[in-house]
Each structure stands twice: as C-alpha cells, then as structure tokens.
Enzyme design. Structure first.
Site, mmCIF file in Angstrom:
data_model
loop_
_atom_site.group_PDB
_atom_site.id
_atom_site.type_symbol
_atom_site.label_atom_id
_atom_site.label_comp_id
_atom_site.label_asym_id
_atom_site.label_seq_id
_atom_site.Cartn_x
_atom_site.Cartn_y
_atom_site.Cartn_z
ATOM 1 C CB ALA A 142 -0.945 -0.004 1.197
ATOM 2 C CB THR A 143 4.185 2.160 1.437
ATOM 3 O OG1 THR A 143 3.803 2.103 2.812
ATOM 4 C CG2 THR A 143 5.198 3.282 1.251
ATOM 5 C CG ASN B 247 -3.179 3.904 10.046
ATOM 6 O OD1 ASN B 247 -3.716 4.880 9.521
ATOM 7 N ND2 ASN B 247 -2.013 3.996 10.651
ATOM 8 C CD GLN C 227 -5.315 -1.080 8.867
ATOM 9 O OE1 GLN C 227 -5.984 -2.053 9.204
ATOM 10 N NE2 GLN C 227 -4.063 -0.936 9.237
ATOM 11 C CB SER D 89 -1.952 -3.562 2.113
ATOM 12 O OG SER D 89 -1.120 -4.423 2.847
ATOM 13 C CB ALA D 90 -1.354 -8.956 0.311
ATOM 14 C CG HIS D 91 1.042 -6.625 5.445
ATOM 15 N ND1 HIS D 91 1.188 -6.332 6.786
ATOM 16 C CD2 HIS D 91 1.228 -5.471 4.785
ATOM 17 C CE1 HIS D 91 1.454 -5.041 6.918
ATOM 18 N NE2 HIS D 91 1.480 -4.502 5.725
ATOM 19 C CB THR E 197 10.331 -9.855 -12.462
ATOM 20 O OG1 THR E 197 11.271 -9.631 -13.515
ATOM 21 C CG2 THR E 197 9.810 -11.286 -12.546
ATOM 22 C CB CYS F 98 4.501 3.264 10.245
ATOM 23 S SG CYS F 98 3.554 2.067 9.325
#
Length: 404
Positions: free
Chosen positions: A75-76, A155, A183, A203-205, A243, A328
């Site tokens: 996401a960043t 967040n 989020q 974001s995936a995480h 890639t 963060c």
C-alpha cells in the site's frame, strides 16, 4: 492458551493457511515458478495465468474490472504511485492537492515531497470523532485543485470515512479522488462500480495475505492517467515495471477471495469479541474511546487510559501484543499525530493503546486480555501521584509545574 496473545491485527495479520498453501505451489522446480513475462514457453504462460487469476480475485472483492488492478509492492508504493503519478500527470491543470491530517504516513510524506516540488497541499482537520466530511473537502476546493486523497478506514482509530459521499463531490467537480483502503478490505464492503473513486490502494498483509505485495486500482471509466514512478521493462501496462512476484500475487489473490467469502460472518464474530472485551474494561475510571463509536470497524478499539503512560502500560501487558500509535511510528515517543488531530491533549494521546482483533482471536484470549488490562491500569494508577491528585479533586490542568 498460548502466550503472548496477538491483538495487533492492524499492524499486520498472519498469513491464512489457505493462502500459504497456494503460495507454496509457485516456488519450487516442480511448481509454477516461471516468469509471467516469459511469452515463449509454457512456464511463462502458466505463471501469467496464475497472475491474471489473482488479478480477477482482487478485482472481485471490490467489484472492479481486473484490467483496473495494477500490482505493487504494497500500500505504501500504491499511495506513492497514485498521488505522485496523478499529480505529475495532471500538473498542467493545477498544483493544489487536498488530504487530511489523519492519513497514513505513506500519504502524508508523499504529499510533503510534492510540496517540495512546488505543489500546494491543504491538510484537513477531522471532527473530534475522527471523520472527514464532504463539506470540509468542498470548503477547501480551489480552481487549481487536481486531487483529493482520503483514507477509508483509519489505521490507528478504525474510523470509516464516507467515501461514497466524498466521491460524489469530487466527481461533480472533475477532481480526482484517491482512497487508501489498506485497512478496509475484508472489513467494509467496497463496490468500485458504484463508488466514484479514481484511484484506490490495497495491501495483502492487512488481509491475511503475505507482506511485500499490494495493488493499485486505476479507474478506466472515466479513464485516469498516472505517470510511472518505477521504470524498466514496462510491466503492468507501463505503470509499474518489475518482474511480477507470482507467489506473492497468488497469495494476495487467494487472501482477497477468502475475504470476500468470509467477510460477513467474520465481521459478526469480531464485533462480538470487541464488545465482549469492551464490556470488561468499560468500568475503569477515566477511560476514553478514540474515534467515532458508530462509524468504525469492529476490529479496532483505540482506548486512552487517563493518568497511565501508554508505554508503561504496554510494558505491564507483557503477554499482550498491542500498540500505541501505528506500527510505523510507534518507535518515536511523540504522541500520536492522529489523536492530536482529534483534539486529544498530550496526556490522553500518550495514554492510548490500540487493540485490534482478527481472524484468529478467541473469546478466551479476549477475556484474558481484558483482565490483564484492568489489573495493569489499576496497579499503575496506585503508583501515580497524578492519580492521587485527581482522586483528591485537584484540577491537574490548572497546575503550573516548576521547570528544572
């Protein structure tokens, strides 16, 4: 019950076993390890097929066209690509950008960088509930405004902004809208066929997928153009070279597929856990909830325990993984900028703890956590001279402390 207990799901989530299984199939020599950009053999074709399937899965969760999904490293990067990419592409139309004081650092620091490049940025103050209204944005609009960037689910405090209403406003004025939705996936319904959003970061995480992979939604109708920030082989239609990490992309796709399937039931379960936790701590004196009680996701409880230092409370809760501020920025001893923007004083901002619940949180863990919080708060207050003064009826805000 295993200790310590993880209650910091807004910092990151563990990878769901279903996701890990799919990822493991894309790594070894017998698996789908090819480069998706290799067009001349079956290893490349198979990898490309897996990547495009994952693109569909991400698009399905937010009801977008798969061609509108661009892979990024998280996401960043999505925030950077969206904001810098749009600002640079449309710079001839204007140099004014609007955002809020409670955005994620990835948005705020990107805006600061654009200010150094000659753009002007308006930072909106939210309500004391942590909400940004369309009226606030409308009041800040100028002739040369080209982009508005607003967080969907905050967040730190879990509040939800009304993206639908904000989108109606920006679209009617011909101004681009970027939304940070890191989020909100799997927590709040997102329908990009209805929302008038031009750019959206994922974001995936934060959604039980792997770290190091994210996506950016770039609207096709109306068509939004962005300038690339990463140059190379022209992957992702020239918007993001590099890639493609098949295993991570497949992981994100599966995580978003599971999120779509489980969201309704999971939200009910997590709301019950959050309510259960709050009921057990709500009788503590001088307890404050940060952010709106109604417009928030149930996964997040950000609480301030007055007359208790947040850092010392975290140390006292050694069996609980919780945070003060966001992951963060919580290494700094500055009070949370989000809570300061809500109008919380330094003392309340410093005494805040964010509890975030998730897919693997249990009732047993929640009960244990609530008990430990009550014990720790009461114990620390017994040691606090400020608490004694408060109990004696002294108005601490009126005291002038002698400087050393």
């Amino acid at each position: 019950m295993k200790l310590p207990i993880y209650l910091d799901y807004s910092a990151t989530t563990p990878v769901d076993p279903r996701v890990a299984q799919k990822m493991s199939e894309c790594l070894l020599v017998d698996g789908n390890f090819g480069n998706p950009a290799s067009r001349s053999h079956v290893f490349g074709w198979k990898a490309e097929e897996a990547v495009e399937n994952a693109r569909r899965q991400v698009a399905d969760l937010v009801n977008a066209d798969p061609r509108e999904i661009v892979w990024t490293s998280g996401a960043t990067e999505s925030d950077n690509l969206a904001i810098k990419g749009a600002a640079h592409f449309y710079a001839t139309k204007g140099k004014h950008l609007i955002t809020t004081k409670i955005e994620h650092k990835a948005v705020l620091d990107t805006m600061r960088q654009l200010e150094r490049e000659g753009f002007e940025v308006t930072y909106l103050e939210p309500t004391t509930d942590g909400i940004v209204t369309p009226a606030m944005i409308e009041a800040a609009l100028r002739e040369d405004t080209i982009l508005v960037s607003v967080i969907h689910v905050n967040n730190e405090i879990g509040t939800i902004n009304d993206i639908a209403a904000i989108g109606e406003l920006t679209r009617s004025k011909g101004i681009l809208l970027h939304v940070d939705a890191a989020q909100s996936t799997g927590k709040v319904d997102i329908d990009l066929s209805k929302l008038k959003v031009d750019l959206m970061s994922f974001s995936a995480h934060k959604t039980y997928g792997p770290k190091g992979i994210g996506a950016l939604y770039v609207s096709r109708k109306p068509r939004v153009r962005i300038e690339a920030t990463m140059h190379g082989g022209g992957h992702e239609r020239g918007m993001r070279s590099g890639t493609l990490a098949t295993h991570q992309i497949v992981g994100m796709g599966e995580a978003f597929r599971v999120a779509k399937e489980d969201m309704a039931a999971e939200n009910v379960r997590i709301k019950a856990l959050s309510d259960r936790f709050y009921k057990q701590v709500e009788n503590l004196e001088e307890l404050y909830i940060n952010g709106s009680m109604t417009a928030r996701v149930p996964h997040n409880l950000n609480l301030s325990f007055n007359y208790v230092e947040g850092e010392s409370l975290i140390m006292a809760l050694k069996d609980l993984a919780v945070s003060s501020g966001s992951a963060c920025t919580s290494a700094s001893l500055e009070p949370s900028y989000v809570l300061r923007a809500l109008g919380r004083n330094d003392e309340l901002a410093h005494s805040s703890i964010r509890f975030t619940f998730g897919r693997f949180t249990t009732e047993e863990q929640v009960d244990y956590a609530a008990q430990k919080v009550c014990e720790a708060v009461n114990k620390l207050r017994v040691l606090s001279p400020l608490w004694d003064m408060y109990k004696d009826g002294v108005d601490i805000s009126k005291i002038e402390w002698a400087a050393h």
